[in-house]
Scaffold this motif. Structure first.
Motif, short mmCIF file in Angstrom:
data_model
loop_
_atom_site.label_atom_id
_atom_site.label_comp_id
_atom_site.label_asym_id
_atom_site.label_seq_id
_atom_site.Cartn_x
_atom_site.Cartn_y
_atom_site.Cartn_z
N LEU A 173 0.82 -1.21 0.00
CA LEU A 173 0.00 0.00 0.00
C LEU A 173 0.86 1.26 0.00
N THR A 174 1.92 1.27 0.80
CA THR A 174 2.78 2.46 0.82
C THR A 174 3.46 2.65 -0.53
N ALA A 175 3.79 1.55 -1.18
CA ALA A 175 4.38 1.67 -2.52
C ALA A 175 3.36 2.23 -3.50
N ASP A 176 2.12 1.78 -3.39
CA ASP A 176 1.07 2.28 -4.29
C ASP A 176 0.77 3.75 -4.04
N VAL A 177 0.80 4.17 -2.80
CA VAL A 177 0.51 5.57 -2.46
C VAL A 177 1.60 6.50 -2.98
N GLY A 178 2.84 6.09 -2.88
CA GLY A 178 3.94 6.92 -3.34
C GLY A 178 4.55 7.74 -2.22
N ALA A 179 5.84 8.03 -2.35
CA ALA A 179 6.59 8.67 -1.27
C ALA A 179 6.07 10.05 -0.92
N ASP A 180 5.71 10.87 -1.92
CA ASP A 180 5.30 12.24 -1.63
C ASP A 180 3.99 12.29 -0.85
N LEU A 181 3.01 11.55 -1.31
CA LEU A 181 1.71 11.51 -0.63
C LEU A 181 1.83 10.82 0.73
N LEU A 182 2.65 9.78 0.79
CA LEU A 182 2.86 9.06 2.05
C LEU A 182 3.47 9.97 3.11
N ALA A 183 4.42 10.80 2.71
CA ALA A 183 5.07 11.70 3.67
C ALA A 183 4.06 12.67 4.28
N LEU A 184 3.17 13.23 3.44
CA LEU A 184 2.13 14.13 3.96
C LEU A 184 1.18 13.38 4.88
N TYR A 185 0.77 12.21 4.46
CA TYR A 185 -0.14 11.38 5.26
C TYR A 185 0.46 11.06 6.63
N GLU A 186 1.72 10.64 6.66
CA GLU A 186 2.36 10.27 7.94
C GLU A 186 2.48 11.49 8.85
N ARG A 187 2.79 12.63 8.26
CA ARG A 187 2.91 13.85 9.07
C ARG A 187 1.56 14.22 9.69
N LEU A 188 0.52 14.15 8.89
CA LEU A 188 -0.81 14.48 9.40
C LEU A 188 -1.29 13.45 10.41
N ARG A 189 -1.00 12.21 10.15
CA ARG A 189 -1.43 11.14 11.07
C ARG A 189 -0.80 11.32 12.44
N ALA A 190 0.46 11.76 12.45
CA ALA A 190 1.16 11.95 13.73
C ALA A 190 0.54 13.07 14.56
#
Length: 246
Positions: A173-190
């Protein structure tokens, strides 16, 4: 930020996985069996200390009793020697009279020492009872602790298995999402209680559960499908789905 709609939808799948892992982590942290193990461990430690104190008391009283028995025996031996000399009738009348007086004193002293010996024996019996009770309590707590530990370990094993199963698709799933979108998601999730992305469903953000106002809804309708949207109320990534009601 822009990301293909498919990547944004995969973000919702990732959020579902992460929310599941968060729930399991909460279960692990608040496991009742683990709290019970900690409680029983503390009680068992106190019970072990009580056993040590009881054993020390029994040992100390045993030393005291041996000393008292020795004192009584010394007086008995002295009285026996005096009685033997008196029975033999050897010595002057004054000496024999002195022996009689000493035998009276020795008998009184022996009685006093025997009373002390009896008192110590009573304390020894009570201390033995305390030790027996302390050991029984420790055995009971150790048995309860063993049962609680087994229950806790079984629960932890269940949670670990569930975590492994839940996390299995995450790498893909993280591979499908992509690094740029994943980074924003992880920051917001935190910074948003573990929820970095939420679907827009029936004109409502399921992250904050608030309905999107008309002006924001118009902006969402006008946005390109690749545009990564954010909820104006909670700031989470807002993912459009067929159920968005646009």
């Amino acid at each position: 930020m822009k990301a293909e709609p498919a990547r944004q939808l995969r973000l919702l799948d990732l959020q579902e996985v992460d929310s599941g892992l968060d729930r399991l982590a909460h279960q692990r942290a608040t496991l009742a069996a683990a709290a019970r193990v900690a409680e029983l461990s503390a009680h068992a430690a106190a019970a072990r200390a009580a056993v040590v104190r009881a054993e020390t008391a029994v040992s100390d009283i045993a030393v005291e009793l041996r000393r008292a028995e020795g004192d009584v025996q010394l007086v008995r031996d002295r009285a026996a020697r005096d009685q033997a000399r008196l029975d033999a009738g050897t010595g002057s009348a004054k000496d024999l009279q002195a022996l009689q007086h000493e035998l009276v004193s020795l008998a009184r002293r022996q009685s006093e020492l025997e009373d002390i010996e009896i008192e110590i024996m009573e304390r020894a019996e009570a201390a033995d009872g305390d030790l027996t009770g302390a050991r029984a309590e420790l055995d009971r707590l150790d048995a309860e602790l063993a049962d609680a530990t087994a229950e806790r370990d079984a629960e932890l094993a269940r949670i670990s298995a569930a975590e492994a199963e839940t996390a299995a698709p995450r790498d893909q799933l993280t591979a499908d999402v992509g690094a740029d979108l994943l980074a924003l998601y992880e920051r917001l999730r935190a910074s948003h209680s573990g929820v970095g992305a939420a679907p827009l469903r029936q004109r409502r953000c399921l992250g904050c559960q608030l309905e999107v106002n008309a002006s924001e809804l118009a902006a969402i309708r006008a946005a390109a499908p690749e545009e990564v949207l954010r909820c104006e109320e909670c700031g989470r990534i807002l993912v459009r789905t067929p159920e968005s009601g646009l």
